[in-house]
Design a protein around this motif. Structure first.
Motif, mmCIF file in Angstrom:
data_model
loop_
_atom_site.group_PDB
_atom_site.id
_atom_site.type_symbol
_atom_site.label_atom_id
_atom_site.label_comp_id
_atom_site.label_asym_id
_atom_site.label_seq_id
_atom_site.Cartn_x
_atom_site.Cartn_y
_atom_site.Cartn_z
ATOM 1 N N ALA A 195 15.748 -8.612 6.310
ATOM 2 C CA ALA A 195 15.965 -7.766 5.137
ATOM 3 C C ALA A 195 14.983 -8.062 4.013
ATOM 4 O O ALA A 195 14.515 -7.156 3.313
ATOM 5 C CB ALA A 195 17.402 -7.923 4.644
ATOM 6 N N SER A 196 14.639 -9.339 3.851
ATOM 7 C CA SER A 196 13.733 -9.680 2.749
ATOM 8 C C SER A 196 12.343 -9.112 3.017
ATOM 9 O O SER A 196 11.643 -8.679 2.103
ATOM 10 C CB SER A 196 13.676 -11.201 2.576
ATOM 11 O OG SER A 196 13.126 -11.784 3.740
ATOM 12 N N LEU A 197 11.967 -9.101 4.300
ATOM 13 C CA LEU A 197 10.665 -8.545 4.659
ATOM 14 C C LEU A 197 10.637 -7.025 4.420
ATOM 15 O O LEU A 197 9.648 -6.471 3.931
ATOM 16 C CB LEU A 197 10.390 -8.864 6.131
ATOM 17 C CG LEU A 197 8.966 -8.689 6.632
ATOM 18 C CD1 LEU A 197 7.975 -9.391 5.726
ATOM 19 C CD2 LEU A 197 8.847 -9.217 8.047
ATOM 20 N N ILE A 198 11.743 -6.377 4.758
ATOM 21 C CA ILE A 198 11.838 -4.933 4.547
ATOM 22 C C ILE A 198 11.739 -4.632 3.054
ATOM 23 O O ILE A 198 11.039 -3.703 2.634
ATOM 24 C CB ILE A 198 13.161 -4.385 5.142
ATOM 25 C CG1 ILE A 198 13.143 -4.532 6.663
ATOM 26 C CG2 ILE A 198 13.380 -2.922 4.746
ATOM 27 C CD1 ILE A 198 14.427 -4.170 7.367
ATOM 28 N N LEU B 47 8.146 -4.983 1.916
ATOM 29 C CA LEU B 47 7.328 -3.820 2.290
ATOM 30 C C LEU B 47 7.681 -2.618 1.414
ATOM 31 O O LEU B 47 6.801 -1.877 0.961
ATOM 32 C CB LEU B 47 7.549 -3.474 3.769
ATOM 33 C CG LEU B 47 6.836 -4.383 4.773
ATOM 34 C CD1 LEU B 47 7.467 -4.252 6.144
ATOM 35 C CD2 LEU B 47 5.350 -4.052 4.842
ATOM 36 N N THR B 48 8.983 -2.424 1.187
ATOM 37 C CA THR B 48 9.424 -1.292 0.380
ATOM 38 C C THR B 48 8.843 -1.385 -1.035
ATOM 39 O O THR B 48 8.471 -0.371 -1.625
ATOM 40 C CB THR B 48 10.966 -1.254 0.322
ATOM 41 O OG1 THR B 48 11.460 -1.356 1.660
ATOM 42 C CG2 THR B 48 11.461 0.036 -0.291
ATOM 43 N N ALA B 49 8.743 -2.610 -1.535
ATOM 44 C CA ALA B 49 8.180 -2.806 -2.870
ATOM 45 C C ALA B 49 6.722 -2.340 -2.939
ATOM 46 O O ALA B 49 6.211 -2.012 -4.003
ATOM 47 C CB ALA B 49 8.294 -4.270 -3.258
ATOM 48 N N GLN B 50 6.076 -2.318 -1.786
ATOM 49 C CA GLN B 50 4.689 -1.839 -1.737
ATOM 50 C C GLN B 50 4.625 -0.339 -1.441
ATOM 51 O O GLN B 50 3.604 0.169 -0.967
ATOM 52 C CB GLN B 50 3.919 -2.583 -0.642
ATOM 53 C CG GLN B 50 3.886 -4.095 -0.813
ATOM 54 C CD GLN B 50 3.006 -4.502 -1.971
ATOM 55 O OE1 GLN B 50 1.954 -3.918 -2.191
ATOM 56 N NE2 GLN B 50 3.441 -5.487 -2.748
ATOM 57 N N ASN B 51 5.751 0.349 -1.639
ATOM 58 C CA ASN B 51 5.840 1.788 -1.371
ATOM 59 C C ASN B 51 5.762 2.149 0.106
ATOM 60 O O ASN B 51 5.464 3.288 0.459
ATOM 61 C CB ASN B 51 4.768 2.569 -2.127
ATOM 62 C CG ASN B 51 5.105 2.688 -3.589
ATOM 63 O OD1 ASN B 51 6.289 2.725 -3.944
ATOM 64 N ND2 ASN B 51 4.093 2.727 -4.428
ATOM 65 N N VAL B 52 5.991 1.171 0.960
ATOM 66 C CA VAL B 52 6.010 1.470 2.397
ATOM 67 C C VAL B 52 7.435 1.897 2.756
ATOM 68 O O VAL B 52 8.392 1.238 2.359
ATOM 69 C CB VAL B 52 5.620 0.227 3.226
ATOM 70 C CG1 VAL B 52 5.659 0.548 4.713
ATOM 71 C CG2 VAL B 52 4.239 -0.252 2.811
#
Lengths: 480, 493
Positions: free
Chosen positions: A309-312, A315-320
């Protein structure tokens, strides 16, 4: 008189159940009467009627034999055991009635009665085989044991590529096998027609040939199928399992368009409107690449643990976009449509989700060959888009370990003919897009040969300039 | 005086009889329920997802892995004649000009046909095209080359024989106003990928809006953030999007921030989801100021692509909208709805005739829609984009005789019993045809497909069980397909 004989013959399968029931009752009564003497008077009466109906059944059976259509050997077995049963039944009756008068019969009484029961079973079984087929009883048992009976296997043929399937052997024969062969086989040649052997099938039956190649409506076989079910000539006879509309259409198609050719393959027979939906069930009517097992479905049917979850979040924080492919699925789809700055370094993060990522879109980002080393570790990847990135031949080599990869988009990348060999190893690919790459038509051709099941799209489509594109139709009022 | 004291007395009595229980009871059905419904009534696919409440257009995932990720729906408003384009009926040629049999008229209602009309044979030259052997007439000479990429539904039928209700029915699943459109349902379920563009874009051409008006892309009872954003094809794509004279982008940003702050306070106070929708719309509008003009500028396309679509970038047209639809889905827009007006061939004038008007309409779209399929294909997008093409109903195999008199041009009346729709890409079969009409083309005789079935199938391609994509409204869950709809599995790849 003849009609009466035939009627009686046809009643044989009904009549035989009388001696079966009555004789069995007689046998039981005989053995029970030893303990319960009150039953004794019933024994001779029961056996008498058992014997009478047994003889009657034999006569009826003889008339049925005259109408023909049964395989001789199997028929002889049933006939002989049947007559033996009738004879034994008469003897059994005599034994219980006159046991005291004729000494030797009296002594053998129990033996005769047991033997009657035994023959009753044997004759009944052979008779059953004649009507229902030899494997009728064993079928469910075999199925229970996991050994599918051959007839059932044929009913559900496994067709991997419908276009290469043989129309008769793979599609039509299983229908006949299931619904016609029961009566038109070596053992029970109804209407003098055998359908289980191609030569004899072609020869036809009592009324001549049943197939007219190219003309379904003139073929006796089709005529019989299409008659109303109440009609005496309708096939299969009323009460038996009927062909479905689809199956009839298939038979018609084979005879009409397939010219009743026993070797024609599906692709060579022109499909008509009626048959298309049927072929579609097997994936026909669509391109060759669409047939074959769907690897993606297999991957998605599997189970993986939830992604980190932390990795997701990272990534989401980078607009992915990192999203499950569906409700209650841990497989992930990753999309960089909002992250044009996505780079090789970030691609390395993806390896932390190597089990989960199945769809990956990296088009129009800053990823290069370096990123493909990370991508190559996403072992469940089925779709990969790399369009308009700087990916080149050097990177494509690392994709060979992606054994689940189904769709690969390399549009607008720098890959060239140098990649033919590396891409050629991805045999499981369904689609490969190479538009606006440095591939040459010759290179694409080579690749197509290496990947016969892949739609290799080289793009560059153009539409002809037609006069109709710009032609403006003018008013021309209708003259009435 | 007397009346006043009586009133006061009554009020006092009422207050006295109101117990604590009454107050609490009223709270649960009154105030309390209002708060509850605004908190829990919406966002059902994402109720527990804080991201979705903050951003209702955030990308989401469907019930099962869908093949299609986005949809381009090309609607020829007015309804093109299936008998001239796809549904070849040679038998109809033989009876052309003869009187219509009574069985075609008994118990039926037509929009304009009165009395006994004459049968009208197909006006196009038909031939089988491609490997799949699909019939396409000379009305669509370019489209003939891509039939092997397409699945035809030849026996579509609908409930409505007038344009507006039939269009509503096609796009909202109900012939009456008030239901959300397909694009709204899809963006409600899936959100959208590109956060700088609207998730549901509408492009209209042909000079007139569809008869059913903007309700065909409305959001109905869904939060209004899911309604379609209509982009104009001439001038500014979205009206009032560009900065007015004297207002800089910076000032605009500050203005929107201030408005959003006020709206946020309002939301904290009342919890009305419409406020959230409003906040996100302001923010999206600001982002769209940059991204929309860029994406709507087709002159950025290379010449060979413009040639392929047959588009003059300076002119707004159906063809240009089709090219735009590709540009939009390429950038992650979820649902692009195209409407083109002028396909209503009654035969009352030359523009609305089969021999002149329909041919001209076909010419306007033929090359572009053919190019769309090929272009999506070469970009590797056709696997994930579902293209749907059709009208709101079909046309009669009889020539129209308005008010009992033959029309001056060749034309056909509205027909609910049979019409053709085609789909391509995103999970449907290639080179396939499903359904068959009778030899007169009057009604489907096999593979009949209802409008709700088509809707169920489109949702299925996107990964939705159409029975589960619902929204709680007026005390019951609603869905696009009402209580009907069956996925047409036959056409799924």
């Amino acid at each position: 008189m003849e009609a009466f004989a035939e009627l009686l013959g046809r009643l044989h399968p009904l009549i035989v159940h009388l001696p079966i029931g009555i004789l069995l009752l007689g046998v039981f009564l005989y053995f029970f009467s030893r303990r319960t003497p009150a039953l004794q008077p019933a024994v001779p009466v029961t056996l008498f009627w058992g014997a009478v109906t047994a003889v009657f059944a034999c006569v009826a059976g003889y008339f049925l034999k005259l109408s023909g259509g049964y395989e001789e050997q199997a028929l002889a077995l049933h006939q002989n055991t049947g007559i033996a049963t009738a004879v034994l039944a008469v003897l059994a009756w005599l034994a219980v009635r006159n046991g005291e008068n004729v000494a030797w019969i009296g002594k053998l009484r129990t033996g005769i009665i047991s033997l009657t029961a035994l023959f009753l079973f044997v004759a009944g079984h052979f008779g059953g085989n004649l009507t229902h087929g030899e494997d009728f009883l064993t079928q469910p048992v075999m199925a229970l044991l996991g050994k599918e009976a051959p007839a059932q296997q044929a009913a559900a043929p496994k067709i991997t590529d419908i276009n290469k399937a043989v129309v008769y052997a793979d599609l039509v024969e299983p229908i006949f096998k299931q619904k016609c062969w029961q009566c038109h086989n070596a053992k029970k040649i109804k209407g003098e027609l055998r359908m289980d052997e191609i030569e004899l099938f072609l020869k036809g039956g009592k009324h001549g040939k049943v197939l007219v190649p190219g003309h379904a409506d003139q073929s006796e076989l089709v005529k019989r199928l299409l008659l109303p079910e109440e009609d005496d000539h309708h096939m299969p006879p009323k009460g038996k399992t009927q062909l479905t509309d689809e199956e009839v259409a298939l038979v018609q198609w084979w005879i009409a368009n397939g010219k009743a050719d026993f070797k024609a393959v599906v692709a060579s027979v022109p499909a008509d409107e009626k048959i298309k939906p049927f072929l579609a069930k097997y994936g026909g009517g669509s391109s060759a690449a669409d047939s074959g097992p769907d690897l993606e479905q297999q991957v998605l049917a599997g189970k993986v643990s939830a992604g980190d979850a932390s990795l997701i979040k990272k990534l989401t924080a980078q607009n992915v976009l990192v999203l499950p492919v569906a409700n209650e699925s841990n497989f992930l789809a990753v999309n960089t449509v909002n992250a044009a700055e996505f780079s090789d370094a970030q691609a390395d993060w993806l390896t932390g989700l190597s089990d989960q990522i199945v769809w990956l879109k990296l088009g129009d980002t800053k990823v290069s060959d370096q990123a493909l080393k990370s991508v190559a570790r996403l072992k469940n990847l089925t779709r990969l888009s790399l369009e308009h990135t700087t990916v080149s031949d050097a990177g494509v080599g690392s994709l060979k370990d992606l054994h689940q990869l189904q769709n690969l988009n390399l549009v607008g990348t720098k890959v060239s003919d140098q990649s033919v060999e590396a891409l050629g190893q991805l045999k499981q690919l369904r689609t490969l897009y190479l538009w606006q790459t440095q591939f040459t038509p010759a290179g694409v051709e080579k690749l197509r040969k290496l990947l016969p099941h892949t739609q290799v799209d080289f793009g560059g489509y153009d539409l002809p300039k037609l006069t109709s594109d710009t032609l403006i139709y003018k008013d021309k009022p209708k003259t009435t | 005086m007397l009346s006043k004291s009586l009133l006061e007395e009554l009020r006092e009595e009422t207050l006295r009889s109101d117990t604590r229980r009454h107050f609490l009871k009223q709270c649960t059905t009154g105030l309390g329920m209002m708060a509850m419904s605004s908190l829990a009534g919406c966002w059902s696919p994402s109720k527990n997802d804080p991201v979705a409440v903050a951003n209702p257009m955030a990308a989401r995932f469907p019930h099962f892995p869908g093949k299609a990720k986005s949809v381009i729906y090309i609607h020829c408003a007015g309804s093109p004649s299936q008998l001239e384009l796809f549904d070849y009926k040679p038998e109809l040629i033989k009876v052309s000009g003869k009187e219509c049999p009574p069985s075609f008229l008994e118990g039926k209602t037509f929009a304009f046909i009165r009395g006994v009309p004459k049968m009208l044979g197909p006006q196009g030259q038909f031939a089988q095209r491609g490997q799949s052997g699909a019939y396409v007439s000379d009305y669509l000479p370019q489209f003939q080359s891509v039939v092997d990429n397409v699945s035809f539904l030849k026996a579509m039928h609908t409930d409505q024989f007038n344009h507006a209700p039939a269009q509503l029915f096609m796009h909202t699943g109900s012939a009456r106003l008030g239901r959300p459109s397909m694009g709204s349902w899809v963006t409600y379920g899936l959100g959208t990928e590109n956060q700088n563009l609207p998730g549901f874009v509408v492009l209209a051409s042909g000079g007139k809006a569809p008869d059913a008006g903007k309700s065909v892309w409305g959001s109905g009872f869904l939060p209004s953030v899911y309604q379609g954003v209509q982009c104009r094809t001439e001038g500014d794509p979205v009206l009032y999007l560009s900065d007015p004279d004297g207002v800089s982008r910076n000032l605009k940003k500050k203005t929107i921030d201030a408005i959003s702050k006020v709206n946020e306070q309002h939301y904290q106070e009342f919890h009305d989801p419409e406020t959230v929708a409003r906040i996100s719309q302001y923010e999206m509008a600001f982002k769209m100021q940059m991204s929309v003009p860029e994406i709507m500028d087709v002159s950025k396309e290379p010449q060979h692509i413009l040639d392929m679509y047959g588009v003059d970038p300076a002119q707004g047209s159906f063809a240009r909208n089709i090219l735009l639809s590709r540009r939009l889905v390429e950038k992650g827009v979820r649902f692009v709805q195209l409407f083109d007006w002028g396909w209503d061939s009654h035969g009352t004038d030359s523009g609305g005739s089969l021999e002149v008007g329909l041919r001209n309409k076909c010419r306007q779209v033929d090359k572009a829609m053919t190019a769309l399929l090929l272009d999506l294909k070469q970009r590797g997008m056709l696997d994930e984009v579902l293209v749907v093409w059709g009208g709101e109903f079909g046309r009669t195999p009889m020539a129209e005789n308005r008010e009992g008199r033959a029309n001056p041009y060749m034309g056909r009346d509205h027909h609910t019993e049979a019409f053709t729709v085609w789909l391509a890409g995103g999970g449907v079969k290639e080179g396939f045809s499903w359904g068959e009409t009778d030899p007169m083309g009057y009604s489907g005789i096999s593979g009949r497909t209802h409008v709700h079935d088509l809707q169920a199938t489109i949702l299925h391609c996107l990964g939705f069980d159409h029975e589960k994509l619902t929204y709680e409204f007026q005390g019951r869950p609603f869905r696009l397909t009402d209580v009907h709809g069956k996925v047409i599995r036959e056409i799924l790849a």
